[in-house]
Design an enzyme around this catalytic site. Structure first.
Site, mmCIF file in Angstrom:
data_model
loop_
_atom_site.group_PDB
_atom_site.id
_atom_site.type_symbol
_atom_site.label_atom_id
_atom_site.label_comp_id
_atom_site.label_asym_id
_atom_site.label_seq_id
_atom_site.Cartn_x
_atom_site.Cartn_y
_atom_site.Cartn_z
ATOM 1 N N TYR A 1 10.291 8.600 16.022
ATOM 2 C CA TYR A 1 10.159 8.590 14.562
ATOM 3 C C TYR A 1 11.294 9.376 13.916
ATOM 4 O O TYR A 1 11.929 8.907 12.974
ATOM 5 C CB TYR A 1 8.801 9.190 14.181
ATOM 6 C CG TYR A 1 8.496 9.130 12.712
ATOM 7 C CD1 TYR A 1 8.250 7.915 12.074
ATOM 8 C CD2 TYR A 1 8.426 10.293 11.943
ATOM 9 C CE1 TYR A 1 7.957 7.858 10.722
ATOM 10 C CE2 TYR A 1 8.140 10.248 10.591
ATOM 11 C CZ TYR A 1 7.899 9.030 9.985
ATOM 12 O OH TYR A 1 7.617 8.970 8.640
ATOM 13 N N SER B 1 0.836 -1.200 0.000
ATOM 14 C CA SER B 1 0.000 0.000 0.000
ATOM 15 C C SER B 1 0.872 1.252 0.000
ATOM 16 O O SER B 1 2.092 1.173 0.181
ATOM 17 C CB SER B 1 -0.926 0.029 1.229
ATOM 18 O OG SER B 1 -0.168 0.085 2.429
ATOM 19 N N PHE C 1 2.164 13.030 2.661
ATOM 20 C CA PHE C 1 1.662 12.344 1.471
ATOM 21 C C PHE C 1 0.275 11.751 1.688
ATOM 22 O O PHE C 1 -0.110 11.414 2.808
ATOM 23 C CB PHE C 1 2.636 11.244 1.046
ATOM 24 C CG PHE C 1 3.688 11.736 0.095
ATOM 25 C CD1 PHE C 1 3.665 11.366 -1.236
ATOM 26 C CD2 PHE C 1 4.683 12.602 0.533
ATOM 27 C CE1 PHE C 1 4.623 11.839 -2.126
ATOM 28 C CE2 PHE C 1 5.637 13.081 -0.347
ATOM 29 C CZ PHE C 1 5.613 12.707 -1.685
#
Length: 261
Positions: free
Chosen positions: A167, A16, A200
């Site tokens: 992250y 995906s 995105f």
């Protein structure tokens, strides 16, 4: 590198989002694509669509990664292309105070370690094993080219927001290791580059309320929209196909610089 029907490729996180777009772009050039992903349903569907092969792989598992590469190579031969898109994130402050009770908590270290394991160590694990395989191949041209690797970091590697310590650390590590790995592999004709995507339009982002997506799009200088996975795939293909593209970390973000929150 010329991508053709003779070019085996592996895309992690390929079921995906950014990975799927890149897998489709590779297949459109004729590449034989192996999809590494945890989602069996989506992974099998993608492999069927592309005429490729699905390998259920958790990149934190040495056994899974070894088995995935073995299955992919049995089906298509030794890959010449690796695109690393598998990744996760979380949003937890390093230390915080509860506004109601005043209780102070810190970032659970297990949660921090898990993000590092997936995004940084998982990426490196796949790079190392794929590069070792590529080294067994004969060069494709008179320059000695054997393969190309594209990694996925994030703009958070450079301007991470509140709650993104894990992250940002994981993606900063991917950026930091790009040039040393490219240098490690330079005599073997294996190029290594990294993309730092901004915001995105991925399945994760699609789950956000419309007003949230609109606000994020408005924060992008130009164009004022979210990035499309196909744009990531175009840059990945440019890195793969351009022989002089090596050791680079490239932002793809519409000129956004993330605010603290």
């Amino acid at each position: 590198m010329e991508v053709s029907s003779k070019t085996p490729a592996v895309v992690t996180g390929g079921a995906s989002g950014l990975g799927a777009a890149t897998a489709r772009a590779l297949a459109a050039k004729g590449a034989k694509v192996a999809i590494f992903d945890m989602n069996e349903e989506k992974g099998e569907a993608m492999a069927k669509e592309l005429g490729g092969v699905f390998c259920k792989v958790n990149v934190t598992s040495e056994e899974d990664v070894d088995a995935g590469f073995a299955k992919a190579r049995e089906a298509h031969g030794q890959e010449r292309i690796l695109v690393n898109c598998a990744g996760i994130g979380n949003a937890i402050k390093t230390a915080s105070r509860d506004k109601q009770t005043g209780e102070i908590k810190h970032f659970p270290l297990q949660a921090f370690e898990f993000v590092i394991q997936v995004n940084l160590i998982g990426t490196f694990r796949c790079i190392a094993k794929s590069a070792a395989g590529m080294m067994t191949l004969d060069p494709m041209d008179d320059e000695g080219a054997r393969g190309a690797i594209v990694n996925t970091a994030s703009v958070a590697a450079e301007d991470g927001q509140m709650g993104q310590a894990a992250y940002s650390a994981s993606k900063g590590g991917v950026v930091g290791m790009t040039l040393p790995i490219a240098r490690d592999l330079m005599r073997e004709g294996i190029r290594v580059n990294t993309i730092l995507p901004g915001i995105f339009n991925t399945p994760l982002m699609n789950a956000a309320p419309p007003q949230v997506k609109e606000a994020l799009a408005a924060s992008v200088p130009f164009p004022k929209r979210l990035g499309n996975p196909e744009e990531y795939a175009k840059l990945a293909m440019c890195m793969i196909e351009t022989g002089y593209f090596n050791g680079e970390d490239v932002r793809l973000d519409g000129a956004i610089r993330m605010a603290p929150r």
